[in-house]
Every structure is written in C-alpha cells, then in structure tokens.
Design a protein around this motif. Structure first.
Motif, PDB file in Angstrom:
ATOM      1  N   HIS A   1       0.546  -1.216  -0.416  1.00  8.93           N
ATOM      2  CA  HIS A   1       0.437   0.045   0.081  1.00  8.93           C
ATOM      3  C   HIS A   1       0.942   1.046   0.046  1.00  8.93           C
ATOM      4  CE1 HIS A   1      -3.467  -2.337   1.235  1.00  8.93           C
ATOM      5  NE2 HIS A   1      -4.343  -1.453   0.398  1.00  8.93           N
ATOM      6  N   LYS A   2       0.745   2.155  -1.031  1.00  9.93           N
ATOM      7  CA  LYS A   2       1.253   3.511  -0.906  1.00  9.93           C
ATOM      8  C   LYS A   2       0.242   4.372  -0.653  1.00  9.93           C
ATOM      9  CE  LYS A   2       5.254   5.352  -2.260  1.00  9.93           C
ATOM     10  NZ  LYS A   2       6.389   4.680  -0.979  1.00  9.93           N
ATOM     11  N   GLY A   3      -0.994   4.780  -0.643  1.00  6.09           N
ATOM     12  CA  GLY A   3      -1.711   6.421  -0.744  1.00  6.09           C
ATOM     13  C   GLY A   3      -3.146   5.611  -0.586  1.00  6.09           C
ATOM     14  N   PHE A   4      -4.474   6.136   0.147  1.00  4.75           N
ATOM     15  CA  PHE A   4      -5.880   6.832  -0.722  1.00  4.75           C
ATOM     16  C   PHE A   4      -5.817   8.200  -0.807  1.00  4.75           C
ATOM     17  CE2 PHE A   4      -4.679   3.207   3.206  1.00  4.75           C
ATOM     18  CZ  PHE A   4      -5.312   1.904   2.084  1.00  4.75           C
ATOM     19  N   VAL A   5      -6.703   7.745  -1.655  1.00  5.90           N
ATOM     20  CA  VAL A   5      -7.641   9.591  -1.938  1.00  5.90           C
ATOM     21  C   VAL A   5      -8.592   9.006  -1.927  1.00  5.90           C
ATOM     22  CG1 VAL A   5      -7.460  10.336  -4.299  1.00  5.90           C
ATOM     23  CG2 VAL A   5      -5.452   9.243  -3.773  1.00  5.90           C
ATOM     24  N   ILE A   6      -8.989  10.207  -1.252  1.00  2.74           N
ATOM     25  CA  ILE A   6     -10.690  10.085  -0.995  1.00  2.74           C
ATOM     26  C   ILE A   6     -11.145  10.844  -2.072  1.00  2.74           C
ATOM     27  CG2 ILE A   6     -12.069  10.477   1.190  1.00  2.74           C
ATOM     28  CD1 ILE A   6      -9.574   9.400   3.076  1.00  2.74           C
ATOM     29  N   LEU A   7     -12.234  11.389  -2.657  1.00  2.34           N
ATOM     30  CA  LEU A   7     -13.052  12.387  -3.324  1.00  2.34           C
ATOM     31  C   LEU A   7     -14.536  11.490  -2.792  1.00  2.34           C
ATOM     32  CD1 LEU A   7     -11.203  11.988  -6.055  1.00  2.34           C
ATOM     33  CD2 LEU A   7     -10.665  13.958  -4.483  1.00  2.34           C
ATOM     34  N   LYS A   8     -15.398  13.035  -3.388  1.00  4.10           N
ATOM     35  CA  LYS A   8     -16.725  12.866  -3.197  1.00  4.10           C
ATOM     36  C   LYS A   8     -16.842  11.338  -4.493  1.00  4.10           C
ATOM     37  CE  LYS A   8     -18.095  15.428  -0.441  1.00  4.10           C
ATOM     38  NZ  LYS A   8     -18.434  17.008  -0.137  1.00  4.10           N
ATOM     39  N   LYS A   9     -18.464  10.714  -4.563  1.00  2.00           N
ATOM     40  CA  LYS A   9     -18.330   9.842  -5.129  1.00  2.00           C
ATOM     41  C   LYS A   9     -19.132  10.644  -6.086  1.00  2.00           C
ATOM     42  CE  LYS A   9     -20.353   6.814  -1.839  1.00  2.00           C
ATOM     43  NZ  LYS A   9     -21.090   6.153  -1.160  1.00  2.00           N
ATOM     44  N   ASP A  10     -19.897  12.285  -6.258  1.00  2.00           N
ATOM     45  CA  ASP A  10     -19.753  12.435  -7.603  1.00  2.00           C
ATOM     46  C   ASP A  10     -18.412  12.907  -8.143  1.00  2.00           C
ATOM     47  OD1 ASP A  10     -19.644  14.201  -6.334  1.00  2.00           O
ATOM     48  OD2 ASP A  10     -21.531  15.084  -6.478  1.00  2.00           O
ATOM     49  N   HIS A  11     -17.742  12.811  -8.343  1.00  6.95           N
ATOM     50  CA  HIS A  11     -16.612  14.244  -8.407  1.00  6.95           C
ATOM     51  C   HIS A  11     -16.099  12.420  -9.969  1.00  6.95           C
ATOM     52  CE1 HIS A  11     -12.346  14.936  -9.853  1.00  6.95           C
ATOM     53  NE2 HIS A  11     -12.299  15.247  -8.424  1.00  6.95           N
ATOM     54  N   SER A  12     -15.426  14.113 -11.130  1.00  6.93           N
ATOM     55  CA  SER A  12     -15.329  13.288 -12.464  1.00  6.93           C
ATOM     56  C   SER A  12     -14.819  12.237 -12.518  1.00  6.93           C
ATOM     57  CB  SER A  12     -15.234  14.155 -13.437  1.00  6.93           C
ATOM     58  OG  SER A  12     -13.532  14.608 -12.863  1.00  6.93           O
ATOM     59  N   LEU A  13     -14.095  11.816 -11.648  1.00  4.66           N
ATOM     60  CA  LEU A  13     -12.811  11.410 -12.178  1.00  4.66           C
ATOM     61  C   LEU A  13     -12.778   9.610 -11.126  1.00  4.66           C
ATOM     62  CD1 LEU A  13      -9.817  10.043 -12.630  1.00  4.66           C
ATOM     63  CD2 LEU A  13      -9.154  10.057 -10.361  1.00  4.66           C
ATOM     64  N   ILE A  14     -13.433   9.955 -10.134  1.00  9.86           N
ATOM     65  CA  ILE A  14     -14.684   8.695  -9.972  1.00  9.86           C
ATOM     66  C   ILE A  14     -15.676   7.885 -11.082  1.00  9.86           C
ATOM     67  CG2 ILE A  14     -15.540   7.612  -7.200  1.00  9.86           C
ATOM     68  CD1 ILE A  14     -13.680   8.357  -6.873  1.00  9.86           C
ATOM     69  N   ARG A  15     -16.482   8.782 -11.158  1.00 10.70           N
ATOM     70  CA  ARG A  15     -17.193   8.496 -12.314  1.00 10.70           C
ATOM     71  C   ARG A  15     -16.527   7.685 -13.491  1.00 10.70           C
ATOM     72  NH1 ARG A  15     -19.448  13.690 -11.798  1.00 10.70           N
ATOM     73  NH2 ARG A  15     -19.072  14.200 -13.592  1.00 10.70           N
ATOM     74  N   LYS A  16     -15.243   8.238 -13.619  1.00 10.60           N
ATOM     75  CA  LYS A  16     -14.204   7.830 -14.873  1.00 10.60           C
ATOM     76  C   LYS A  16     -14.173   6.397 -14.693  1.00 10.60           C
ATOM     77  CE  LYS A  16     -12.605   9.169 -18.446  1.00 10.60           C
ATOM     78  NZ  LYS A  16     -11.852   9.012 -19.337  1.00 10.60           N
TER      79      LYS A  16
END
Length: 444
Positions: free
Chosen positions: A225-240
């Motif tokens: 493990h190196k990292g965890f990136v936390i974003l809102k579920k509606d962020h464009s990156l998560i959708r992609k």
C-alpha cells in the motif's frame, strides 16, 4: 557481503514498496550495470517517497548503496524530480558526507507523468529502451523504490518489514502521511483524514491514475500500500474510474474518431514499443478478429494516461486494452516479442505530460497540497496481516491460533522452491485467526 545482504533482505521480508510487491532479494540476486532508485512518485497527491528521502536520507542512501554493490553495479542513480530542490540538496550533501560518491549520484527527473514507470525511468536516465514485454534487467538495470531502499537498510540491521508509510489525500480536512503497522485496518488509516463517515465518499487505493476505486473499506494495510485518495462519489474522476468494460465499449463505439492521440501520447509507445491504444479501440469497437493486432494490448503499462488525459473526447482506450487483454488471457495467447531493444520515437521529448497539467485535467488541483508525515503513532487493537501481498506464492504460516508472538517475529515463510517472501508480526500479541490469506493478531 553480497550473499549476506541478500539473505538479510530475504529474511526481513523486503518487497517492492512502490506498489509492485516483487520480492527484493530476487532483484538483488541479479547482476546489473546500473541500479536506479525510483523516487519519482509521479502519481498526483502522493507524498511518501519525497518525505522519506528528506527525513531518512542516510538510511536510504546506505541501503541503496548496499543494493548497488550487491548487484555489481558500476553506477547507482538516485532519481527524484527536479522540483524537489530541498530534498536534492539534502541528498547530495549526505552522499558526500557518507563517502558514497561517485558511486551514488542524484539524478533529477522532469516533472512529467509517468516519470516513475520503471521502463520510462530507465530510458530517461540511461537512454536504453527496455525490450517489449521485458524488464529493466534486459538492458542491464535494476530498479528499486526509495522506501524499499530504507527497508534494505533496516534489513541489514536485522529489522524486518513491519511498518508502512501511507499518504491520505484528496477532498478531506486533513491531508497527511502516516506510518502504520502492517495489518492495520484500512478504516483506521482513512479516519486520519478527519472524516468520520465515508458514505458520500469513494476511496482510490493508490494514486489517482492507476489506483482502483475500492469496493470494500474493511480491508487491512499490506506491504504494497502506498496511499489512499478520498474524493466525493460524484467527482468526475470517480465516475470515470467506475465505468465498466461493457459500458466503455458502448461509449467508445459511439464517438471514437481514430484520432491517435491516445497512441501519440502513450509513454511506452514513445520509447519504441508496439502498443497502440487507438488500434485497441478499433478492434474492440468493430469486433475484428485480429489476434496479432490484439496482442499489442499486453504491452500496456496501465498508466491510464490515454484514458484520463489524452483522449479529447473523454473515451476509454485503456478499458479497450483491458478487454483485449482479457480475451487473450482466455485464449492463452501472449505477445511474441522480438527481444531487441526498440528505438524511441523521435518526437518523444515533445509529447511528455507535465504533472501540473495532468493534475488539473483530473480535477485535483485544489487538493494538490502537502501531506506532512505525522508523528502520531497508529496503534490498532488488532492487526490482520496479509500473507499474499507480494508477487508469488503466499507465505506459509508458522504460527497457530492461540500462539503469543512478539513484534518483528516471523509468522510466515516463503513456500519451498517458489517465488515469495516471509511475513512478520507488526505487534506483540496473540494469534486469533488464520484464514483467507491473513493472520490476525490481537495486541497484548
């Protein structure tokens, strides 16, 4: 000394800490002309390697120097992005103070993505292109990560790998890098972000480019493990990143104009490899039965640049590659490489992607901030240590339920005659479970 270090590294359970997890003692058993320390950390938002080189320069330099001597290298290149001027100054000063020069030298890297892809790194530093479907050793190079070098130093002092450095970043109140025992519940790490509930958030395991979106947050920290990136579920990156291969095919066939941008910016294509994602799009979209054409998809390094940056229409070339790789795997077909060193494309230097531009395209510029290494110690009541977080066969447990173990004690050994690495307890306590390739230990 060579044999002794390799044994120490093997006994300590050192594996590639940058995410690959390849057992390090195997790498050090090779003979190479050059050894490269990969401190590029080219994924946006991650901050582990740059901080380790600033905080533990002596240990990393000495561990790297020892690794270089073990493989018989004539030169050891410590590679870090040129933008980290302060860290570069520290490293150069300590290299001189430790009498590691001229064998070890700092090599500044351009701030582009993916500077940390090991084959791109080899070309940038040595001018050699790794053959298609090959490894750096094919051109006389061995590559190790900066945290791996730190673990090699610790192994030389008899200390096994029991802790992991992890960056927690993204759309959160508290961006931080933490040192945690291997086996710590991932949720304990995520809560260092300052969030109590993750109902409205998605978590990327690793960097925002290559890391997958996690479907289960109940796992435990492994040595990769190196990292965890936390974003809102509606962020464009998560959708992609949550688009499926089947969904991608419908999107791709409706809009792909075969413009070649995905290929023209592909980092492996630019060092001469025969990987052309625009052809993967064509083959998948129209169901072409071209086995030879499909096989180039196996050369993809999965950097995701084609999908998350290059395509002007926001399509899914990488998922098209994934679909072809899946089909080829089902048919047991592998790319037939020539084994020759390819020639880099002449326009490569003009087609590298600046990290800041990539971060902006991902919609992450707001979160591209420091994530300082905190001194607070994470001390979970129980750990669940993976025995299969390395490349190769899972370790074989050497303890039983009810056994009391000490921190640093070996609790699993590599399978006889197979690629693997031992694992060690990260806390003192009692073994409370051995199942699903994990060893659970309760503190105290």
């Amino acid at each position: 000394m060579r044999v002794n270090l390799i044994e120490q590294v093997n006994n300590a359970g050192v594996i590639g800490a940058g995410g690959a997890g390849f057992p390090t003692h195997v790498k050090l058993s090779a003979t190479a002309e050059f050894i490269l320390l990969n401190g590029a950390e080219c994924e946006p938002l991650l901050r582990v390697d740059q901080q380790l080189m600033e905080i533990y320069p002596d240990e990393i330099i000495l561990g790297f120097q020892s690794a270089g001597k073990a493989v018989g290298a004539k030169k050891a290149y410590l590679c870090i992005k040129e933008k980290h001027g302060k860290v570069i100054s520290i490293l150069r000063e300590r290299i001189e103070a430790l009498n590691a020069s001229p064998f070890v030298e700092v090599t500044p890297l351009p701030d582009v993505y993916p500077a940390g892809d090991e084959q791109i790194l080899v070309y940038t530093v040595t001018g050699r292109s790794v053959p298609e479907a090959g490894i750096p050793l094919n051109v006389g190079c061995v590559v190790i990560n900066s945290e791996t070098a730190l673990n090699i130093f610790n192994a030389s002092k008899g200390l096994p790998v029991t802790e992991k450095f992890i960056t927690v970043a993204g759309d959160i109140p508290n961006r931080v890098t933490v040192k945690v025992p291997v086996g710590t519940p991932i949720m304990d790490v995520l809560k260092q972000s300052g969030l109590d509930s993750f109902d409205d958030y998605a978590v990327i395991d690793g960097g925002p480019m290559m890391g997958p979106v996690m479907t289960d947050l109940s796992g435990h920290v492994g040595k990769k493990h190196k990292g965890f990136v936390i974003l809102k579920k509606d962020h464009s990156l998560i959708r992609k990143k949550t688009t499926t291969i089947e969904q991608a095919r419908h999107i791709n066939i409706s809009a792909c104009a075969q413009c070649r941008m995905c290929t023209d910016l592909c980092p492996r294509y630019l060092i001469g490899h025969n990987v052309e994602p625009h052809k993967s799009m064509r083959i998948q979209n129209y169901g072409l039965n071209d086995v030879e054409g499909k096989s180039h998809a196996q050369l993809c390094c999965m950097c995701n640049l084609c999908e998350l940056f290059s395509c002007p229409a926001g399509l899914h070339p990488k998922l098209a590659n994934d679909a072809l790789r899946r089909d080829l795997a089902e048919q047991n077909i592998r790319y037939q490489a020539s084994g020759n060193e390819p020639a880099a494309r002449q326009n490569r230097e003009y087609r590298q992607v600046p990290s800041k531009r990539l971060t902006a395209r991902l919609g992450l510029s707001t979160y591209d901030k420091a994530a300082p290494l905190q001194e607070v110690v994470c001390a979970p009541e129980a750990v669940c240590i993976p025995i299969d977080s390395h490349v190769g066969a899972p370790a074989i447990p050497t303890v039983s339920v009810g056994d009391h173990v000490q921190a640093g004690q070996c609790i699993g050994v590599a399978a006889e005659g197979k690629l693997g690495a031992p694992v060690h307890s990260s806390i003192a306590g009692t073994v409370i479970g051995i199942e699903n390739n994990h060893i659970a230990i309760r503190r105290g």
